[in-house]
Write a protein that holds these residues in place. Structure first.
Motif, mmCIF file in Angstrom:
data_model
loop_
_atom_site.group_PDB
_atom_site.id
_atom_site.type_symbol
_atom_site.label_atom_id
_atom_site.label_comp_id
_atom_site.label_asym_id
_atom_site.label_seq_id
_atom_site.Cartn_x
_atom_site.Cartn_y
_atom_site.Cartn_z
ATOM 1 N N PHE A 104 0.826 -1.209 0.000
ATOM 2 C CA PHE A 104 0.000 0.000 0.000
ATOM 3 C C PHE A 104 0.865 1.265 0.000
ATOM 4 O O PHE A 104 0.482 2.285 -0.573
ATOM 5 N N GLY A 107 1.647 2.386 -3.230
ATOM 6 C CA GLY A 107 0.506 3.154 -3.744
ATOM 7 C C GLY A 107 0.519 4.597 -3.263
ATOM 8 O O GLY A 107 0.154 5.515 -4.005
ATOM 9 N N VAL A 341 0.772 -5.106 -6.663
ATOM 10 C CA VAL A 341 -0.685 -4.874 -6.674
ATOM 11 C C VAL A 341 -1.057 -3.503 -6.099
ATOM 12 O O VAL A 341 -2.099 -2.947 -6.430
ATOM 13 N N GLY A 342 -0.179 -2.948 -5.232
ATOM 14 C CA GLY A 342 -0.445 -1.621 -4.670
ATOM 15 C C GLY A 342 -0.510 -0.553 -5.742
ATOM 16 O O GLY A 342 -1.230 0.444 -5.600
ATOM 17 N N LEU A 345 -3.916 -0.675 -7.186
ATOM 18 C CA LEU A 345 -4.862 -0.090 -6.224
ATOM 19 C C LEU A 345 -4.764 1.435 -6.248
ATOM 20 O O LEU A 345 -5.780 2.135 -6.263
ATOM 21 N N GLY A 348 -6.462 2.868 -9.228
ATOM 22 C CA GLY A 348 -7.907 2.867 -9.054
ATOM 23 C C GLY A 348 -8.379 3.973 -8.121
ATOM 24 O O GLY A 348 -9.342 4.694 -8.427
ATOM 25 N N VAL A 349 -7.680 4.124 -6.981
ATOM 26 C CA VAL A 349 -8.048 5.152 -5.998
ATOM 27 C C VAL A 349 -7.858 6.542 -6.600
ATOM 28 O O VAL A 349 -8.678 7.437 -6.404
ATOM 29 N N SER A 357 -6.778 10.710 -2.569
ATOM 30 C CA SER A 357 -6.102 9.419 -2.734
ATOM 31 C C SER A 357 -4.883 9.288 -1.831
ATOM 32 O O SER A 357 -4.624 8.227 -1.278
ATOM 33 N N MET A 361 -4.704 6.351 1.006
ATOM 34 C CA MET A 361 -3.691 5.298 0.887
ATOM 35 C C MET A 361 -2.753 5.297 2.096
ATOM 36 O O MET A 361 -2.317 4.252 2.562
ATOM 37 N N SER A 365 -2.091 2.085 4.649
ATOM 38 C CA SER A 365 -0.736 1.521 4.639
ATOM 39 C C SER A 365 -0.093 1.576 6.022
ATOM 40 O O SER A 365 0.814 0.802 6.326
#
Length: 467
Positions: A104, A107, A341-342, A345, A348-349, A357, A361, A365
């Motif tokens: 995260f 992200g 994958v973060g 994400l 998307g956010v 965002s 995030m 996290s």
């Protein structure tokens, strides 16, 4: 089988200077350059105290971590230590929690990159920048640990030099340049005084300050790939904590003397605001580039950390063995792939919550990181007693004030975690508590499955012997 031999797929190539810069790179990211605006908005000028308290907590944490890491230099780091000295469940929780925190955090940094790029390209959607910079860093991290470390060393060097220059420039503006009545120490007490939000504001801002310090624990993870852990780890940890404490407290103080605290925010870096105020042609653009480098560097380090933690989970049997496979260049590519994958994400956010965002995030996290830090303090309580009882070797570094300072660090972190429920960061607990429950259920299922497989194997072996 000792930890040294256990992770034989990774290569021991990192030097002390690289370890220090990796930790600095992870810690000097958007927490200082962008998150500081959020912290100032919560505490006003008294945010200086928040960062000083944050630095003290990190100092205690690093003392505990350095001692344990020298004893167990593995890429599993605090996860391996928690498993060994508390119980396997604690090791399982802390490894997965730290992994998801880093995922995260990637992200968070990439969300900040999209904010910085708006300085030059205000009309380009942030998601474009997220995907572009993510692709570049994915390529670099997939090559080799030395490619990653070399890049990180120079990116971190740019940030360190930039902060030193900022401190010198700020000092010149305050004490050596032309006198400007709007600039000076009086800005620390204007607009509601030094503590406009009282002790509660200081307390809440400590939470944000800790986000700024996250990444110092990276030294423990890189120890698994360090050439001489006994020498490199203590040196790197001491250098990292000292430099971070000086940088953060000094830059905050100078920044707040130059820019009125009410002008801080997260729409752009407070550092860029300072440079804009002093009207040096092109300087604001250069500063924006430097804070962009800071975010890229931190994201680079977090990709490394999350990859090594997933590798450690697979190595310990807590994740599919699929993630254990290492490339010819010593990079766990499959663990690396799942750790990106973060980025998806964040994209998307950023698309659906463009205005919030970064703080969203950051909140989610933070749980895994603060929980990890808390478990490090708890692990140290168990570690020291058992290490001495079992006649472990004399370690080159020992945490002072044991057990009192270890307990103090753990209690402060636990209190901070609980009180976030009453702050703008309550999404940390809204995510964190269900996450721990979910992980605990996963651990119970994993344990039953493992026990069943072990029993089946034993029965199979017994039947072979009797036949």
């Amino acid at each position: 089988m000792g930890e040294h031999n256990k992770e034989q797929g990774l290569k021991r190539e990192l030097k002390t200077g690289q370890l220090t810069m990796i930790a600095m790179g992870c810690a000097i990211g958007t927490g200082l350059f962008l998150g500081s605006g959020l912290a100032i908005g919560l505490a006003g000028p008294s945010v200086i105290i928040s960062y000083a308290v944050g630095a003290f907590i990190v100092l205690l944490l690093m003392g505990c971590l350095a001692e344990m890491t020298v004893a167990h230099p593995t890429s599993g780091a605090f996860g391996t230590i928690a498993e060994k000295y508390i119980n396997p469940w604690a090791g399982f929780l802390v490894r997965y929690s730290y992994w998801v925190a880093q995922v995260f955090a990637i992200g968070v940094e990439v969300s900040a990159i999209s904010i910085y790029m708006k300085y030059w390209f205000p009309n380009v959607p942030g998601v474009i920048w997220i995907l572009l910079f993510a692709a570049i860093l994915i390529y670099i991290n997939a090559k080799s640990v030395n490619t990653f470390a070399s890049l990180e060393y120079w990116l971190s060097m740019i940030k360190v030099v930039a902060i030193v220059l900022f401190i010198l420039l700020g000092a010149y503006i305050l004490f050596g340049g032309k006198h400007d009545p709007s600039i000076g120490p009086h800005n620390l007490v204007n607009d509601g005084g030094f503590m406009p939000f009282g002790p509660w504001g200081i307390w809440v801002a400590i939470f944000v300050s800790l986000f700024s310090f996250l990444g110092t624990e990276m030294v423990a993870i890189t120890a698994g790939e360090a050439k001489e852990p006994d020498v490199a780890v203590p040196k790197a940890l001491k250098a990292t904590v000292f430099r971070l404490a000086v940088f953060y407290v000094l830059t905050m103080t100078i920044m707040l003397m130059i820019v009125p605290w009410k002008s801080a925010g997260v729409d752009k870096s407070p550092f860029v605001r300072v440079i804009e105020m002093i009207h040096i042609p092109g300087a604001a653009g250069i500063m924006n580039f430097i804070v962009l480098v800071a975010a890229i560097s931190a994201m680079n380090s977090q990709l490394y950390a999350s990859t090594r933690m997933m590798y450690s989970l697979s190595e310990g049997g807590y994740a599919p063995r699929f993630f254990k496979k290492v490339s010819k260049r010593g990079v766990p590519l499959r663990a690396f792939a799942v750790s990106t994958v973060g980025i998806a994400l964040a994209a998307g956010v950023s698309a659906f919550l463009p205005g919030s965002s970064y703080s969203f995030m950051m909140g989610i996290s933070m749980f895994g990181s603060i929980f990890t830090w808390f478990v490090i303090f708890v692990s140290h309580l168990f570690f020291r007693k058992r290490w001495e009882k079992n006649g472990g070797r004399k370690l080159p570094i020992r945490m002072i004030g044991f057990p009192y300072l270890t307990i103090l660090g753990g209690l402060v972190l636990l209190s901070l975690m609980i009180t976030t429920w009453f702050t703008p960061f309550r999404n940390m607990l809204e995510f964190g508590v269900p996450w721990l429950i979910f992980l605990s259920i996963g651990y119970i299922i994993w344990k039953k499955k493992n026990r069943h497989q072990s029993n089946s194997k034993e029965n199979e072996d017994m039947s072979k012997k009797t036949s």
